[in-house]
Design an enzyme around this catalytic site. Structure first.
Site: not given
Ligand code: PLP
Length: 406
Positions: A73, A152, A202, A326
């Site tokens: 991502g 998230n 994932h 953290c």
């Molecule tokens: N964007 C959001 C909203 C996410 O929650 C995350 C991962 O937690 C990412 C981007 C990044 O994705 P990746 O872990 O595949 O790099």
């Protein structure tokens, strides 16, 4: 050691057995390079295109060539933002929000240091954007707008269709980080005013290290990685074949089971919230209650520290998360909760529970039972807890530290 009770599905999810079965042959016998001319390689390339179709279906893309495979991502977000800045190099302004994942937030802070102008849209106490502030932020030199679909940490869902209409009316490209939304809520990019959209395998029971970026046909997209001709010259590098195939299978399964899974998960999440509200009176849910991912509960326990709760939950085999990073051993309050102006009493004590279709009612009851004991015990030490948490929260600044788990 396997997780006993896994309530941290916004960080990552379990690869489903069906997904792994689909991947296995491409890690053993079918190891051809998809760029090879021979049949041993071209069969792999055909299977990748099938996966491209499965991803296109999940996100409702009109044409599977609009899907570019990435490594995660974070890469999708970086490629989208940097790509639009390169394609519109005379424009030096970016609009985003204060509550993005570090994949967008950290990059925009970096670009700000490099001389770009960034508008950081605020959120209200429920974690929601003000669309008037967005309207006012758009300028002649705005290169792109990048706004997440679902948060998230809190699960709050932004009204991306309305945002897209506003952005499109100004002819500005709109990128959506849909990493937490894909596979959890239904949507179709074909019918949305969205130009670029990021997902990650994932987060919906696919493997780690693979993602996809949707780029609407007609949007000029300079490649992020330059080299070979893979992905129609839009992303060079030999493909993560097994990962792509696994993500495609996970997308197919997520789409098939989405309606009943999301209802089941929502019911479990609501049950968890209701039980915790009873057993831990000094607790409250962070973020809008309605427009929220069905799997996410971000709950603050007054005067307590989320990190301490997590450590004690872990001793009972329960995996959850705080919404904060953290840094150097000191617990920094979450940038999302700070942007929401969560009061100091509640700021440090946030715990994120994020569920999946693999969770059960028994697990929910167990988590509540253990949590109630932990909270009681920590409240016994609350005099110290109060001291630690009553310090003033630092306001969010564009250059402030960022970080989040998942
Ligand atoms: N964007 C959001 C909203 C996410 O929650 C995350 C991962 O937690 C990412 C981007 C990044 O994705 P990746 O872990 O595949 O790099």
């Amino acid at each position: 050691m396997a997780a006993e009770i896994y309530f941290d599905n916004n960080a990552t999810t379990r690869v489903l057995p069906e997904v792994f079965d689909e991947m296995r042959p491409y890690l053993t016998d079918l190891y051809g390079n998809p760029s090879s001319i021979h049949r041993f390689g071209s069969q792999v390339s055909q299977r990748i295109d099938q996966a491209r179709g499965e991803i296109a279906q999940l996100i409702g893309a009109g044409d599977s060539v609009e899907v570019i495979f990435t490594s995660c991502g974070t890469e999708g977000d970086n490629a989208a933002i940097r790509g639009m800045l390169e394609a519109r190099s005379e424009k030096r302004h970016i609009v985003t929000t204060q509550v993005e994942h570090p994949a967008v937030l950290g990059l925009c802070q970096h670009l700000e240091r490099k001389g770009y102008r960034v508008t950081w849209l605020k959120v209200d106490v429920d974690g929601m954007l003000d669309l008037n502030e967005l309207r006012e932020a758009l300028a002649d030199d705005t290169a792109l707008v990048s706004i997440m679909y679902a948060n998230n940490e809190t699960g709050v869902i932004f009204p991306v269709e309305r945002i897209g209409e506003i952005v499109r009316s100004k002819g500005i490209p709109f990128h959506v980080d849909a990493v937490q939304a894909a596979g959890k809520i239904p949507f179709s990019v074909k019918n949305m005013p969205v130009d670029l959209l990021t997902i990650s395998g994932h987060k919906f029971h696919g493997p780690k290290g693979v993602g996809a970026l949707y780029v609407r046909r007609g949007i000029p997209f300079p490649p992020f990685l330059i080299g070979g001709h893979q992905e129609r010259n839009r992303r060079a590098g030999t493909e993560n074949v097994a990962g792509i195939i696994g993500m495609g299978k996970a997308a197919e399964m997520a789409l098939k089971h989405l309606p009943e899974d999301s209802e089941k998960i929502r019911a479990l999440r609501d049950q968890l919230e209701a039980l915790i509200a009873q057993s831990c009176p000094d607790s409250r849910v962070n973020g809008l209650r309605q427009n929220r991912l069905p799997n996410t509960a971000n709950i603050s326990f007054r005067y307590l520290e989320g990190e301490s709760i997590l450590v004690l939950l872990d001793q009972h085999g329960i995996c959850a998360s705080t919404g904060s990073a953290c840094t150097a051993g000191s617990a920094e309050p979450s940038h999302v909760l700070r942007a929401m102006n969560v009061a100091p009493d509640w700021l440090q004590g946030a715990v994120r529970f994020s569920l999946s279709g693999l969770n059960t009612e028994r697990e929910v009851a167990y988590v509540n039972e253990k949590l109630a004991l932990i909270v009681q015990r920590l409240q016994g030490l609350s005099a110290m807890g109060k001291l630690a948490t009553q310090q003033q929260a630092k306001p969010v600044t564009a250059a402030g530290s960022v970080g989040a788990r998942g």
